[in-house]
Design a protein around this motif. Structure first.
Motif, PDB file in Angstrom:
ATOM      1  N   PHE A 261      30.362 -18.236  24.306  1.00  0.00           N
ATOM      2  CA  PHE A 261      29.280 -17.494  24.870  1.00  0.00           C
ATOM      3  C   PHE A 261      28.880 -16.422  23.929  1.00  0.00           C
ATOM      4  O   PHE A 261      29.753 -15.205  23.885  1.00  0.00           O
ATOM      5  N   ILE A 262      27.805 -16.327  23.231  1.00  0.00           N
ATOM      6  CA  ILE A 262      27.396 -15.322  22.174  1.00  0.00           C
ATOM      7  C   ILE A 262      26.190 -14.470  22.952  1.00  0.00           C
ATOM      8  O   ILE A 262      25.058 -15.106  23.347  1.00  0.00           O
ATOM      9  N   ALA A 263      26.540 -13.053  23.095  1.00  0.00           N
ATOM     10  CA  ALA A 263      25.242 -12.268  23.358  1.00  0.00           C
ATOM     11  C   ALA A 263      24.714 -11.563  22.491  1.00  0.00           C
ATOM     12  O   ALA A 263      25.154 -11.174  21.498  1.00  0.00           O
ATOM     13  N   ASP A 264      23.310 -11.915  21.948  1.00  0.00           N
ATOM     14  CA  ASP A 264      22.639 -11.423  21.034  1.00  0.00           C
ATOM     15  C   ASP A 264      22.211  -9.948  21.636  1.00  0.00           C
ATOM     16  O   ASP A 264      20.925  -9.757  22.249  1.00  0.00           O
ATOM     17  N   GLU A 265      22.996  -8.960  21.084  1.00  0.00           N
ATOM     18  CA  GLU A 265      22.599  -7.687  21.593  1.00  0.00           C
ATOM     19  C   GLU A 265      21.961  -7.106  20.315  1.00  0.00           C
ATOM     20  O   GLU A 265      22.057  -5.573  20.622  1.00  0.00           O
ATOM     21  N   VAL A 266      21.407  -7.439  19.641  1.00  0.00           N
ATOM     22  CA  VAL A 266      20.703  -6.923  18.527  1.00  0.00           C
ATOM     23  C   VAL A 266      19.524  -5.843  18.784  1.00  0.00           C
ATOM     24  O   VAL A 266      19.709  -4.668  18.349  1.00  0.00           O
ATOM     25  N   GLN A 267      18.942  -6.085  19.809  1.00  0.00           N
ATOM     26  CA  GLN A 267      17.751  -5.215  20.400  1.00  0.00           C
ATOM     27  C   GLN A 267      18.344  -4.395  21.489  1.00  0.00           C
ATOM     28  O   GLN A 267      17.885  -3.270  21.668  1.00  0.00           O
ATOM     29  N   THR A 268      19.331  -4.969  22.305  1.00  0.00           N
ATOM     30  CA  THR A 268      19.551  -4.370  23.308  1.00  0.00           C
ATOM     31  C   THR A 268      20.897  -3.386  23.206  1.00  0.00           C
ATOM     32  O   THR A 268      21.123  -2.519  24.287  1.00  0.00           O
ATOM     33  N   GLY A 269      21.285  -3.145  22.181  1.00  0.00           N
ATOM     34  CA  GLY A 269      22.677  -2.655  21.989  1.00  0.00           C
ATOM     35  C   GLY A 269      22.516  -1.103  21.821  1.00  0.00           C
ATOM     36  O   GLY A 269      21.404  -0.555  21.547  1.00  0.00           O
ATOM     37  N   PHE A 270      23.737  -0.272  21.722  1.00  0.00           N
ATOM     38  CA  PHE A 270      24.031   1.142  21.466  1.00  0.00           C
ATOM     39  C   PHE A 270      23.014   1.755  22.329  1.00  0.00           C
ATOM     40  O   PHE A 270      22.109   2.635  21.802  1.00  0.00           O
ATOM     41  N   CYS A 271      23.216   1.871  23.663  1.00  0.00           N
ATOM     42  CA  CYS A 271      22.568   2.615  24.697  1.00  0.00           C
ATOM     43  C   CYS A 271      21.386   2.235  25.102  1.00  0.00           C
ATOM     44  O   CYS A 271      20.739   2.975  26.068  1.00  0.00           O
ATOM     45  N   ARG A 272      20.579   1.399  24.345  1.00  0.00           N
ATOM     46  CA  ARG A 272      19.343   1.227  24.707  1.00  0.00           C
ATOM     47  C   ARG A 272      19.033   1.102  26.199  1.00  0.00           C
ATOM     48  O   ARG A 272      17.951   1.454  26.782  1.00  0.00           O
ATOM     49  N   THR A 273      19.898   0.327  26.782  1.00  0.00           N
ATOM     50  CA  THR A 273      19.194  -0.142  28.277  1.00  0.00           C
ATOM     51  C   THR A 273      20.096   0.672  29.177  1.00  0.00           C
ATOM     52  O   THR A 273      19.965   0.156  30.408  1.00  0.00           O
ATOM     53  N   GLY A 274      20.795   1.721  28.819  1.00  0.00           N
ATOM     54  CA  GLY A 274      21.313   2.739  29.728  1.00  0.00           C
ATOM     55  C   GLY A 274      22.790   2.444  29.982  1.00  0.00           C
ATOM     56  O   GLY A 274      23.629   3.034  30.527  1.00  0.00           O
ATOM     57  N   ASP A 275      23.421   1.247  29.289  1.00  0.00           N
ATOM     58  CA  ASP A 275      24.845   1.119  28.981  1.00  0.00           C
ATOM     59  C   ASP A 275      24.844   1.004  27.687  1.00  0.00           C
ATOM     60  O   ASP A 275      23.804   0.697  26.906  1.00  0.00           O
ATOM     61  N   TRP A 276      26.259   0.965  27.202  1.00  0.00           N
ATOM     62  CA  TRP A 276      26.385   0.831  25.667  1.00  0.00           C
ATOM     63  C   TRP A 276      25.789  -0.723  25.276  1.00  0.00           C
ATOM     64  O   TRP A 276      25.346  -0.658  24.121  1.00  0.00           O
ATOM     65  N   PHE A 277      26.028  -1.518  26.199  1.00  0.00           N
ATOM     66  CA  PHE A 277      25.415  -2.800  25.843  1.00  0.00           C
ATOM     67  C   PHE A 277      24.756  -3.340  27.093  1.00  0.00           C
ATOM     68  O   PHE A 277      25.522  -3.213  28.136  1.00  0.00           O
ATOM     69  N   ALA A 278      23.982  -4.321  27.013  1.00  0.00           N
ATOM     70  CA  ALA A 278      23.139  -4.798  28.074  1.00  0.00           C
ATOM     71  C   ALA A 278      24.071  -5.632  28.830  1.00  0.00           C
ATOM     72  O   ALA A 278      23.877  -5.933  30.141  1.00  0.00           O
ATOM     73  N   SER A 279      25.145  -6.488  28.143  1.00  0.00           N
ATOM     74  CA  SER A 279      25.921  -7.213  28.980  1.00  0.00           C
ATOM     75  C   SER A 279      26.966  -6.543  29.991  1.00  0.00           C
ATOM     76  O   SER A 279      27.239  -7.157  31.028  1.00  0.00           O
ATOM     77  N   ASP A 280      27.042  -5.195  29.602  1.00  0.00           N
ATOM     78  CA  ASP A 280      27.852  -4.118  30.504  1.00  0.00           C
ATOM     79  C   ASP A 280      27.439  -4.294  31.875  1.00  0.00           C
ATOM     80  O   ASP A 280      28.024  -3.908  32.943  1.00  0.00           O
ATOM     81  N   HIS A 281      25.983  -4.331  32.070  1.00  0.00           N
ATOM     82  CA  HIS A 281      25.237  -4.062  33.198  1.00  0.00           C
ATOM     83  C   HIS A 281      26.003  -4.935  34.510  1.00  0.00           C
ATOM     84  O   HIS A 281      26.025  -4.589  35.727  1.00  0.00           O
ATOM     85  N   GLU A 282      26.324  -6.194  34.284  1.00  0.00           N
ATOM     86  CA  GLU A 282      26.556  -7.169  35.098  1.00  0.00           C
ATOM     87  C   GLU A 282      28.348  -7.451  34.747  1.00  0.00           C
ATOM     88  O   GLU A 282      28.677  -8.276  35.240  1.00  0.00           O
ATOM     89  N   GLY A 283      28.947  -6.771  34.130  1.00  0.00           N
ATOM     90  CA  GLY A 283      30.100  -6.833  33.633  1.00  0.00           C
ATOM     91  C   GLY A 283      30.526  -8.141  33.000  1.00  0.00           C
ATOM     92  O   GLY A 283      31.749  -8.682  32.944  1.00  0.00           O
ATOM     93  N   VAL A 284      29.320  -8.712  32.340  1.00  0.00           N
ATOM     94  CA  VAL A 284      29.846  -9.819  31.278  1.00  0.00           C
ATOM     95  C   VAL A 284      30.391  -9.580  30.064  1.00  0.00           C
ATOM     96  O   VAL A 284      30.072  -8.445  29.384  1.00  0.00           O
ATOM     97  N   VAL A 285      31.322 -10.349  29.659  1.00  0.00           N
ATOM     98  CA  VAL A 285      32.157  -9.931  28.540  1.00  0.00           C
ATOM     99  C   VAL A 285      32.024 -11.393  27.611  1.00  0.00           C
ATOM    100  O   VAL A 285      32.743 -12.203  27.789  1.00  0.00           O
ATOM    101  N   PRO A 286      31.039 -10.873  26.425  1.00  0.00           N
ATOM    102  CA  PRO A 286      30.994 -12.125  25.751  1.00  0.00           C
ATOM    103  C   PRO A 286      31.914 -12.452  24.809  1.00  0.00           C
ATOM    104  O   PRO A 286      32.869 -11.737  24.687  1.00  0.00           O
ATOM    105  N   ASP A 287      32.373 -13.793  24.283  1.00  0.00           N
ATOM    106  CA  ASP A 287      33.170 -14.161  23.478  1.00  0.00           C
ATOM    107  C   ASP A 287      33.018 -13.647  21.953  1.00  0.00           C
ATOM    108  O   ASP A 287      33.731 -13.084  21.360  1.00  0.00           O
ATOM    109  N   LEU A 288      31.710 -13.562  21.555  1.00  0.00           N
ATOM    110  CA  LEU A 288      31.097 -13.032  20.325  1.00  0.00           C
ATOM    111  C   LEU A 288      29.891 -12.257  20.737  1.00  0.00           C
ATOM    112  O   LEU A 288      28.925 -12.642  21.581  1.00  0.00           O
TER     113      LEU A 288
END
Length: 449
Positions: A261-288
């Motif tokens: 499971f790969i999360a493409d956080e190129v645009q959503t990463g580094f605090c942009r969405t209010g979390d460090w990464f957008a995956s954090d919002h629902e507690g999703v932990v990507p493999d990559l």
């Protein structure tokens, strides 16, 4: 959000128009551009920037424009952020390049250590550094294929993953990203995204995930899937925020199927969405996770960060590149991450989102052409349609954007149908400046009502 986030060295934080936009000096430079720059390179707003910082860009004619684009979500910490400037100045005086694959340096290692700390999950991680989001995505696919011994890659409707040959295949939108550039890489399979505005009414995230999974299992076969690649919030596709439960369900299926499971956080990463990464919002932990854009305060740097056993599955020499993890970019990234942490820019993004979504929803009540308001943190958008329908209205979208540009506010468009206005202010923008920009947007809609 506070004006204390604006460095004292930044330009005056005001919207100021001293000429028409673009002004005479910018038009002169555009003529020079046309004579030497490929016509294939587009320009959203033909003003040439002389200086930028905080929430404004100042052009060569002296106009100060409110920046709701942030270089497409790159200068999250603001343009010429003080820590970034100081770190780059110190590094450029020491050395500019050796190639990490020839003679390594501490900055590369330090960036990878930070990425292990800030990305989702507490598992052991490894990283590899590159130059762009496209490179990061392409290398993540390489890693997934080696680690699984499989070849199929599943992507989603409306996705954008880059402009290289492989990432064009992964990207959904034909024009302008793919048209005429084929043939593309094989073994790419596209399935439906959760798109609440355009999905059947009442379709939950879990139901949308089940719809996608049925298609994967029927058309690809679970045993053939090397990776499931997804943007937690889609970028170029129109800031599509999937329904709650969609991402966790897709991630769970991928792991059960033995896929990465790969999360493409190129645009959503580094605090942009209010979390460090957008995956954090629902507690999703990507493999990559793939990273770029906001990572290094405006310098080109990208990364793949992931589970140690996956990242280490690639043979020595299989990952890299001449400029990947350039020492100047690494210095900038360390300073940018320190700035994000010190100023709590994730909190600043949430405050920006609260302001913007409130204003955008009020705007929607007055303008039936706004079919949907969506986003999270400082990544928000409105989708424009013919009133009473879901038929896209790209002409109105372009007209509103043009009016904002003329009135001194940088806005961007997006979406598979070209009918989305997206807003990506620097996370250090001041409240007064943001409010004024939204007033300009309000007036632009009123002018085209």
């Amino acid at each position: 959000m506070t004006d204390l986030l604006i460095p004292t060295s930044a330009p005056v934080q005001e919207r100021r128009l001293v000429t028409e936009v673009p002004g005479p000096r910018s038009r002169e430079l555009m003529a020079r551009r046309a004579a030497v720059v490929s016509a294939g390179v587009g320009t959203t707003l033909p003003v040439f920037v002389e200086r930028a910082g905080g929430g404004v860009v100042v052009d060569v004619d002296g106009n100060s424009l409110v920046d709701l684009g942030a270089g497409i979500a790159v200068v999250n910490v603001g343009n010429a952020a003080p820590r970034v400037v100081a770190a780059v100045q110190e590094q450029v005086a020491a050395f500019t390049h050796t190639c990490f694959m020839v003679t390594p340096y501490e900055g590369y290692v330090a960036v990878c250590e930070e990425l292990a700390r800030v990305t989702p999950g507490t598992h052991e991680k490894r990283s590899a550094l590159f130059n762009s989001g496209s490179e990061a995505v392409e290398n993540a696919v390489k890693i997934a294929r080696v680690a699984t011994g499989r070849s199929a890659v599943v992507v989603f409707d409306h996705a954008y993953h880059g402009r290289t040959n492989l990432t064009m295949a992964l990207t959904a939108k034909n024009m302008p990203y793919k048209s005429g550039f084929g043939p593309f890489a094989p073994e790419i399979y596209r399935v439906p995204m959760s798109y609440p505005f355009r999905d059947p009414a009442g379709l939950t995230g879990a139901e949308a995930a089940a719809r996608a999974v049925r298609q994967i299992e029927a058309q690809v076969g679970a045993a053939n899937v090397a990776a499931v690649l997804i943007e937690p919030i889609q970028g170029e596709g129109g800031f599509v925020v999937p329904a709650p439960g969609f991402l966790p369900a897709v991630a769970d299926w991928a792991r059960q199927a033995g896929a990465i499971f790969i999360a493409d956080e190129v645009q959503t990463g580094f605090c942009r969405t209010g979390d460090w990464f957008a995956s954090d919002h629902e507690g999703v932990v990507p493999d990559l996770v793939t990273l770029a854009k906001g990572m290094a305060g405006g310098l080109p740097l990208a990364a793949v960060t992931g589970r140690a056993e996956l990242m280490d599955s690639v043979h020595t020499g299989g990952l890299g590149g001449t400029y990947g993890g350039n020492p100047l970019a690494c210095a900038a990234a360390l300073a940018a991450i320190e700035t994000m942490r010190e100023l709590d820019l994730a909190g600043a993004a949430r405050a920006i989102g609260d302001t913007m979504l409130l204003r955008l929803r009020a705007l929607q009540e007055r303008h039936p052409a706004i079919g949907d308001v969506r986003g999270r943190g400082a990544m928000t958008a409105v989708e424009l349609v013919k009133p009473g329908t879901t038929e896209p209205d790209p002409a109105l979208t372009a007209a509103v954007a043009k009016r904002c540009h003329a009135d001194g506010v940088v806005v961007l468009t997006a979406g598979t149908y070209g009918n989305v206005l997206r807003f990506l202010p620097p996370l250090v923008i001041g409240q007064d400046l943001l409010t004024e920009a939204l007033d300009v947007l309000d007036a632009a809609f009123a002018a085209h009502a």
